[in-house]
Motif scaffolding. Structure first.
Motif, PDB file in Angstrom:
ATOM      1  N   MET A 237       0.821  -1.215   0.000  1.00  0.00           N
ATOM      2  CA  MET A 237       0.000   0.000   0.000  1.00  0.00           C
ATOM      3  C   MET A 237       0.854   1.265   0.000  1.00  0.00           C
ATOM      4  SD  MET A 237      -2.514   1.748   2.685  1.00  0.00           S
ATOM      5  CE  MET A 237      -1.087   2.658   3.234  1.00  0.00           C
ATOM      6  N   ALA A 238       1.956   1.206   0.744  1.00  0.00           N
ATOM      7  CA  ALA A 238       2.821   2.394   0.788  1.00  0.00           C
ATOM      8  C   ALA A 238       3.463   2.636  -0.579  1.00  0.00           C
ATOM      9  CB  ALA A 238       3.888   2.220   1.862  1.00  0.00           C
ATOM     10  N   ILE A 239       3.738   1.560  -1.295  1.00  0.00           N
ATOM     11  CA  ILE A 239       4.301   1.714  -2.647  1.00  0.00           C
ATOM     12  C   ILE A 239       3.253   2.377  -3.548  1.00  0.00           C
ATOM     13  CG2 ILE A 239       5.219   0.475  -4.655  1.00  0.00           C
ATOM     14  CD1 ILE A 239       6.225  -1.699  -2.665  1.00  0.00           C
ATOM     15  N   TYR A 240       2.011   1.966  -3.360  1.00  0.00           N
ATOM     16  CA  TYR A 240       0.931   2.579  -4.152  1.00  0.00           C
ATOM     17  C   TYR A 240       0.831   4.084  -3.865  1.00  0.00           C
ATOM     18  CZ  TYR A 240      -3.575   3.503  -6.262  1.00  0.00           C
ATOM     19  OH  TYR A 240      -4.569   4.041  -7.044  1.00  0.00           O
ATOM     20  N   ASN A 241       0.934   4.448  -2.599  1.00  0.00           N
ATOM     21  CA  ASN A 241       0.915   5.879  -2.258  1.00  0.00           C
ATOM     22  C   ASN A 241       2.026   6.625  -3.005  1.00  0.00           C
ATOM     23  OD1 ASN A 241      -1.260   6.115  -0.492  1.00  0.00           O
ATOM     24  ND2 ASN A 241      -0.047   5.731   1.334  1.00  0.00           N
ATOM     25  N   ALA A 242       3.230   6.071  -2.986  1.00  0.00           N
ATOM     26  CA  ALA A 242       4.365   6.751  -3.624  1.00  0.00           C
ATOM     27  C   ALA A 242       4.145   6.855  -5.132  1.00  0.00           C
ATOM     28  CB  ALA A 242       5.666   6.011  -3.335  1.00  0.00           C
ATOM     29  N   TYR A 243       3.568   5.811  -5.695  1.00  0.00           N
ATOM     30  CA  TYR A 243       3.290   5.793  -7.138  1.00  0.00           C
ATOM     31  C   TYR A 243       2.294   6.906  -7.497  1.00  0.00           C
ATOM     32  CZ  TYR A 243       1.130   4.053 -11.465  1.00  0.00           C
ATOM     33  OH  TYR A 243       0.619   3.940 -12.723  1.00  0.00           O
ATOM     34  N   CYS A 244       1.190   6.983  -6.744  1.00  0.00           N
ATOM     35  CA  CYS A 244       0.192   8.024  -7.026  1.00  0.00           C
ATOM     36  C   CYS A 244       0.796   9.408  -6.789  1.00  0.00           C
ATOM     37  CB  CYS A 244      -1.027   7.862  -6.129  1.00  0.00           C
ATOM     38  SG  CYS A 244      -1.932   6.353  -6.412  1.00  0.00           S
ATOM     39  N   ASP A 245       1.740   9.482  -5.874  1.00  0.00           N
ATOM     40  CA  ASP A 245       2.303  10.768  -5.470  1.00  0.00           C
ATOM     41  C   ASP A 245       3.579  11.102  -6.259  1.00  0.00           C
ATOM     42  OD1 ASP A 245       2.152  13.068  -3.876  1.00  0.00           O
ATOM     43  OD2 ASP A 245       3.430  12.227  -2.320  1.00  0.00           O
ATOM     44  N   ARG A 246       3.814  10.377  -7.335  1.00  0.00           N
ATOM     45  CA  ARG A 246       4.944  10.655  -8.241  1.00  0.00           C
ATOM     46  C   ARG A 246       6.266  10.803  -7.485  1.00  0.00           C
ATOM     47  NH1 ARG A 246       3.240  15.084 -12.632  1.00  0.00           N
ATOM     48  NH2 ARG A 246       1.488  14.044 -13.609  1.00  0.00           N
ATOM     49  N   THR A 247       6.546   9.841  -6.621  1.00  0.00           N
ATOM     50  CA  THR A 247       7.729   9.961  -5.768  1.00  0.00           C
ATOM     51  C   THR A 247       8.691   8.803  -6.015  1.00  0.00           C
ATOM     52  OG1 THR A 247       6.292  10.959  -4.121  1.00  0.00           O
ATOM     53  CG2 THR A 247       8.461  10.270  -3.376  1.00  0.00           C
ATOM     54  N   PRO A 248       9.992   9.096  -6.192  1.00  0.00           N
ATOM     55  CA  PRO A 248      10.944   8.010  -6.421  1.00  0.00           C
ATOM     56  C   PRO A 248      11.277   7.264  -5.133  1.00  0.00           C
ATOM     57  CG  PRO A 248      12.104  10.112  -6.372  1.00  0.00           C
ATOM     58  CD  PRO A 248      10.637  10.426  -6.202  1.00  0.00           C
ATOM     59  N   VAL A 249      11.067   5.965  -5.145  1.00  0.00           N
ATOM     60  CA  VAL A 249      11.435   5.094  -4.022  1.00  0.00           C
ATOM     61  C   VAL A 249      12.148   3.900  -4.645  1.00  0.00           C
ATOM     62  CG1 VAL A 249      10.524   3.569  -2.218  1.00  0.00           C
ATOM     63  CG2 VAL A 249       9.492   5.819  -2.556  1.00  0.00           C
ATOM     64  N   PHE A 250      13.275   3.483  -4.073  1.00  0.00           N
ATOM     65  CA  PHE A 250      14.075   2.404  -4.656  1.00  0.00           C
ATOM     66  C   PHE A 250      13.965   1.176  -3.754  1.00  0.00           C
ATOM     67  CE2 PHE A 250      17.567   1.834  -7.836  1.00  0.00           C
ATOM     68  CZ  PHE A 250      17.799   0.493  -7.578  1.00  0.00           C
ATOM     69  N   LEU A 251      13.206   0.168  -4.217  1.00  0.00           N
ATOM     70  CA  LEU A 251      12.916  -1.007  -3.395  1.00  0.00           C
ATOM     71  C   LEU A 251      13.727  -2.209  -3.870  1.00  0.00           C
ATOM     72  CD1 LEU A 251       9.324  -0.158  -4.165  1.00  0.00           C
ATOM     73  CD2 LEU A 251       9.941  -0.359  -1.764  1.00  0.00           C
ATOM     74  N   ILE A 252      14.286  -2.949  -2.913  1.00  0.00           N
ATOM     75  CA  ILE A 252      14.957  -4.210  -3.245  1.00  0.00           C
ATOM     76  C   ILE A 252      14.328  -5.307  -2.399  1.00  0.00           C
ATOM     77  CG2 ILE A 252      17.123  -5.512  -3.170  1.00  0.00           C
ATOM     78  CD1 ILE A 252      18.616  -3.031  -3.848  1.00  0.00           C
ATOM     79  N   VAL A 253      13.814  -6.337  -3.082  1.00  0.00           N
ATOM     80  CA  VAL A 253      13.189  -7.441  -2.359  1.00  0.00           C
ATOM     81  C   VAL A 253      14.077  -8.675  -2.526  1.00  0.00           C
ATOM     82  CG1 VAL A 253      11.694  -8.052  -4.352  1.00  0.00           C
ATOM     83  CG2 VAL A 253      11.030  -8.742  -2.046  1.00  0.00           C
ATOM     84  N   GLY A 254      14.340  -9.378  -1.423  1.00  0.00           N
ATOM     85  CA  GLY A 254      15.084 -10.629  -1.537  1.00  0.00           C
ATOM     86  C   GLY A 254      14.209 -11.689  -2.184  1.00  0.00           C
ATOM     87  N   ASN A 255      14.829 -12.696  -2.785  1.00  0.00           N
ATOM     88  CA  ASN A 255      14.055 -13.823  -3.314  1.00  0.00           C
ATOM     89  C   ASN A 255      15.018 -14.990  -3.474  1.00  0.00           C
ATOM     90  OD1 ASN A 255      11.793 -15.182  -4.226  1.00  0.00           O
ATOM     91  ND2 ASN A 255      12.133 -14.615  -6.365  1.00  0.00           N
ATOM     92  N   HIS A 256      14.494 -16.201  -3.454  1.00  0.00           N
ATOM     93  CA  HIS A 256      15.339 -17.385  -3.590  1.00  0.00           C
ATOM     94  C   HIS A 256      14.820 -18.172  -4.778  1.00  0.00           C
ATOM     95  CE1 HIS A 256      17.795 -20.505  -1.110  1.00  0.00           C
ATOM     96  NE2 HIS A 256      17.970 -20.663  -2.399  1.00  0.00           N
ATOM     97  N   LEU A 257      15.493 -17.987  -5.903  1.00  0.00           N
ATOM     98  CA  LEU A 257      14.963 -18.541  -7.148  1.00  0.00           C
ATOM     99  C   LEU A 257      15.141 -20.053  -7.270  1.00  0.00           C
ATOM    100  CD1 LEU A 257      16.031 -15.796  -9.720  1.00  0.00           C
ATOM    101  CD2 LEU A 257      13.702 -16.594  -9.277  1.00  0.00           C
ATOM    102  N   ASP A 258      16.265 -20.575  -6.790  1.00  0.00           N
ATOM    103  CA  ASP A 258      16.618 -21.960  -7.071  1.00  0.00           C
ATOM    104  C   ASP A 258      16.022 -22.914  -6.036  1.00  0.00           C
ATOM    105  OD1 ASP A 258      17.747 -24.339  -7.696  1.00  0.00           O
ATOM    106  OD2 ASP A 258      19.835 -23.730  -7.311  1.00  0.00           O
ATOM    107  N   GLY A 259      15.010 -23.685  -6.460  1.00  0.00           N
ATOM    108  CA  GLY A 259      14.328 -24.607  -5.548  1.00  0.00           C
ATOM    109  C   GLY A 259      15.261 -25.640  -4.945  1.00  0.00           C
ATOM    110  N   GLU A 260      16.302 -26.034  -5.669  1.00  0.00           N
ATOM    111  CA  GLU A 260      17.201 -27.085  -5.174  1.00  0.00           C
ATOM    112  C   GLU A 260      17.925 -26.644  -3.900  1.00  0.00           C
ATOM    113  OE1 GLU A 260      20.315 -28.195  -7.886  1.00  0.00           O
ATOM    114  OE2 GLU A 260      21.105 -29.698  -6.501  1.00  0.00           O
ATOM    115  N   THR A 261      18.171 -25.360  -3.761  1.00  0.00           N
ATOM    116  CA  THR A 261      18.979 -24.903  -2.624  1.00  0.00           C
ATOM    117  C   THR A 261      18.152 -24.214  -1.534  1.00  0.00           C
ATOM    118  OG1 THR A 261      19.469 -22.851  -3.788  1.00  0.00           O
ATOM    119  CG2 THR A 261      21.072 -24.632  -4.018  1.00  0.00           C
ATOM    120  N   ARG A 262      16.827 -24.280  -1.639  1.00  0.00           N
ATOM    121  CA  ARG A 262      16.002 -23.705  -0.564  1.00  0.00           C
ATOM    122  C   ARG A 262      16.012 -24.640   0.640  1.00  0.00           C
ATOM    123  NH1 ARG A 262      11.060 -22.588  -4.528  1.00  0.00           N
ATOM    124  NH2 ARG A 262      12.078 -21.030  -5.827  1.00  0.00           N
TER     125      ARG A 262
END
Ligand SMILES: Cc1ncc(C[n+]2csc(CCOP(=O)(O)OP(=O)(O)O)c2C)c(N)n1
Ligand SMILES: [Mg+2]
Length: 622
Positions: free
Chosen positions: A129-154
């Motif tokens: 929701m906060a990202i949506y606020n920034a989007y509507c408010d034309r504001t630059p926010v730089f987000l990095i989300v972790g993720n684990h792509l390789d199922g073998e090593t989870r």
């Protein structure tokens, strides 16, 4: 039932021996296949996440707001150890929505993004929701989300599987400007720079990169020739010269031109150009206040007379309008909703907006379509200098004298309006709970001679026209998406931006909004964000009370029940105690207006010593 210490230690020693055994096994076995050899390597000099930090450091981020999560533990560790926890410095938050809203507020003061790290899946879900606020408010926010792509090593039996996702950005793609999930370090570096560039190009907005866990934690491959591309910020587009000349011609020849601005002033320059244009034309300005577009006490500021000046207009110049239709129409929220044009037939409309260069379909934040006579797809701030020059070039002595007459009339109307609002503000001066006009006036009296910055919307009519806003950092507009939970965290982020400039940060928070993310107060205390939070505590979701009242009256059912579901009473919430528990100096709850000034004084003294403070003021509903 107590545990025998000696038995306990025996078990612990057995565990230590087992650990020592595993350290031995760390020696790679000649005969083992390569994957099994690697499985027991315990240390690495430089991991992918170190390089990721190198790439991020080229962009000069000041802060990274986050809640830790194992999906980006590599990046977290590299940032605080390899990166020295400086540029960016880690800001500890208590909710991902808070982290993202902090970055939102920060960017509106600093004009550049704060980093936000999010745990895979659940962290991003919290932040949405906060990202949506920034989007509507034309504001630059730089987000990095972790993720684990390789199922073998989870890891089994942990969050690795339930928090892994094929397409993390899918959740927020409708309201971010760009996203990527790079699978090599080189590609990560290129996406970091691309994302930054896109976030900063008007209309600005949030961007999201997914950082794969394997890429973070594996060593940088031997001999990898990694390169972080340099950033060349995109120059915002200016309106083409022919269209700008046409706009100037319409404005100079108009009897009653009106300038209406929403996101026009992105920087201090934008505010300066706005004044130059208005003065060159002696035209009224209606500031829709998503940014500080025009000084509040300038005689040409006619924001409080919007309907009157629109009724006279023959040319309207809309600058970075998100809702141009709403500015030239009056709307009635009745059983059968109706509207009428505020302008007379034949009024010509000119639009200059970078909004014409970027739109997404799903969320309807672009507002109703407004037909115009001249649409210039360009950044208003970048276009204003050439428009001002053309206006001046086309203004002859005859027009200049007509402009002066117009300006004098507008100045008189401005003065009358402000005097009327000041007289209105005196009603209920001694009421308890405290009138919102009194709250605003008492706060203003104590900050007006300082280098102040209001880090909340200038919503109340007791603030916008009564305070002297004449610097671009003196308010930060609205949340954009009207998603509650924005206020206090945006204040904290903006206060962190103000800190190094030595500005006095103050904010008027509402109770319903604060209760969605009170943890932001702890972050303010922990990171010594010097800011005064003043609670406009009306003990209600009052705007919703008004909606229920409207519908109840429509149904002829009386108003008695309209507090059900909308009041925040029984028990009353004590914001002073909440703040105290979160490590802030606090005052209140204040119900008697004569207690307000001394409490504000004590709290401001604390803020000026570099600490946050909160004053809980129980107020009238509006
Ligand atoms: C996340 C979210 N939920 C619900 C709403 C609907 N809503 C709009 S205003 C409002 C009341 C806000 O209360 P408060 O912040 O105390 O301000 P007040 O109206 O009392 O001045 C609500 C619940 C919203 N905008 N955002
Ligand atoms: Mg309220």
């Amino acid at each position: 039932m107590s545990v025998d210490r000696r038995d306990f230690l025996k078990v612990a020693a057995g565990g230590a021996a087992a650990l020592a055994g595993s350290a031995k096994a760390a020696e790679p076995q000649e005969s083992a296949p390569p994957a099994a050899q690697n499985a027991d390597v315990l240390t690495v000099d430089r991991s992918g996440s170190d390089f990721m930090v190198d790439a991020l450091k080229t962009l000069d981020f000041e802060y990274a707001a986050a809640i830790p999560g194992s999906s980006f533990r590599g990046l977290h560790e590299s940032l605080i150890n390899y990166g020295g926890n400086a540029k960016p410095e880690w800001i500890t938050c208590c909710h991902e929505e808070i982290a993202s809203a902090m970055a939102h507020g920060y960017a509106k003061i600093e004009g550049k993004p704060m980093l936000v790290f999010l745990h895979s899946t659940v962290g991003l879900q919290h932040a949405a929701m906060a990202i949506y606020n920034a989007y509507c408010d034309r504001t630059p926010v730089f987000l990095i989300v972790g993720n684990h792509l390789d199922g073998e090593t989870r890891r089994p039996g942990t969050g690795d599987w339930v928090h892994a996702v094929q397409d993390p950005a899918g959740l927020v793609r409708d309201f971010t400007k760009f996203d990527d999930q790079p699978v090599s370090l080189q590609s990560f570096a290129e996406s970091v720079v691309r994302a930054y560039k896109i976030a900063m190009t008007p209309p600005q907005g949030p961007v999201l990169l997914a950082a794969d866990l394997t890429l973070q934690e594996r060593p940088i491959p031997d001999g990898a020739k990694l390169h972080v591309p340099k950033l060349a910020a995109t120059k915002p587009p200016q309106g083409d010269s022919g269209s700008v000349r046409e706009a100037a011609r319409l404005l100079v020849n108009a009897q009653n031109p009106v300038i209406v601005a929403d996101y026009a002033a992105r920087t201090a320059d934008g505010l300066k150009y706005m004044v130059e244009l208005a003065e060159a034309l002696q035209a009224p300005v209606i500031d829709r206040a998503s940014r500080v577009n025009f000084p509040s006490r300038h005689p040409l500021n006619q924001s409080e007379r919007a309907a009157e000046v629109m009724a006279d207009a023959d040319v309207v110049l809309g600058l970075e309008m998100v809702d141009f239709w709403g500015a030239v129409n009056a709307f009635r929220d009745q059983l059968y909703r109706s509207s009428r044009s505020l302008t007379k037939p034949g009024t010509r409309l000119i639009s200059i907006t970078s909004g014409d260069l970027f739109i997404k379909s799903n969320y309807q934040n672009f507002s109703r379509y407004q037909e115009v006579d001249l649409a210039i797809a360009a950044d208003a701030e970048a276009t204003l200098p050439s428009l001002i020059e053309e206006v001046k070039r086309l203004t002859d002595a005859g027009r200049r004298s007509a402009f002066q007459d117009r300006g004098a009339k507008l100045a008189a109307a401005h003065k009358d309006t402000i005097e009327r609002i000041r007289a209105d503000a005196a009603y209920g001066w001694d009421l308890s709970p405290v009138s919102t006009a009194r709250l605003s006036a008492e706060l203003w009296a104590q900050i007006k001679d300082k280098d102040w910055s209001l880090l909340s919307p200038p919503t109340s009519r007791w603030v916008a026209p009564m305070w002297n806003f004449d610097k671009y950092y003196q308010h930060i507009g609205f949340s954009g998406g009207e998603g509650l939970g924005y206020g206090a965290p945006a204040t904290v982020g903006a206060a962190l931006a103000n800190k190094k400039h030595g500005r006095l940060s103050v904010a008027i928070e509402s109770d319903g909004d604060l209760m969605m993310g009170p943890g932001s107060l702890w972050t303010a205390a922990h990171h010594r964000a010097p800011v005064l939070f003043v609670m406009r505590n009306n003990r209600a979701y009052h705007m919703e009370t008004q909606h229920i009242l409207r519908v109840a009256l429509r149904h002829g059912r009386g108003v008695e029940n309209s507090k059900i579901g909308t009041a925040l009473e029984d028990p009353n919430i004590n914001y002073a105690k909440i703040a105290e528990g979160l490590g802030l100096h606090s005052e209140g709850p204040i119900t008697d207006p004569k207690d307000l000034a001394p409490a504000l004084k004590r709290a401001l003294d604390t803020v000026q010593r570099g600490e946050p403070a909160l004053v809980d003021v129980v107020t009238q509903p509006r």
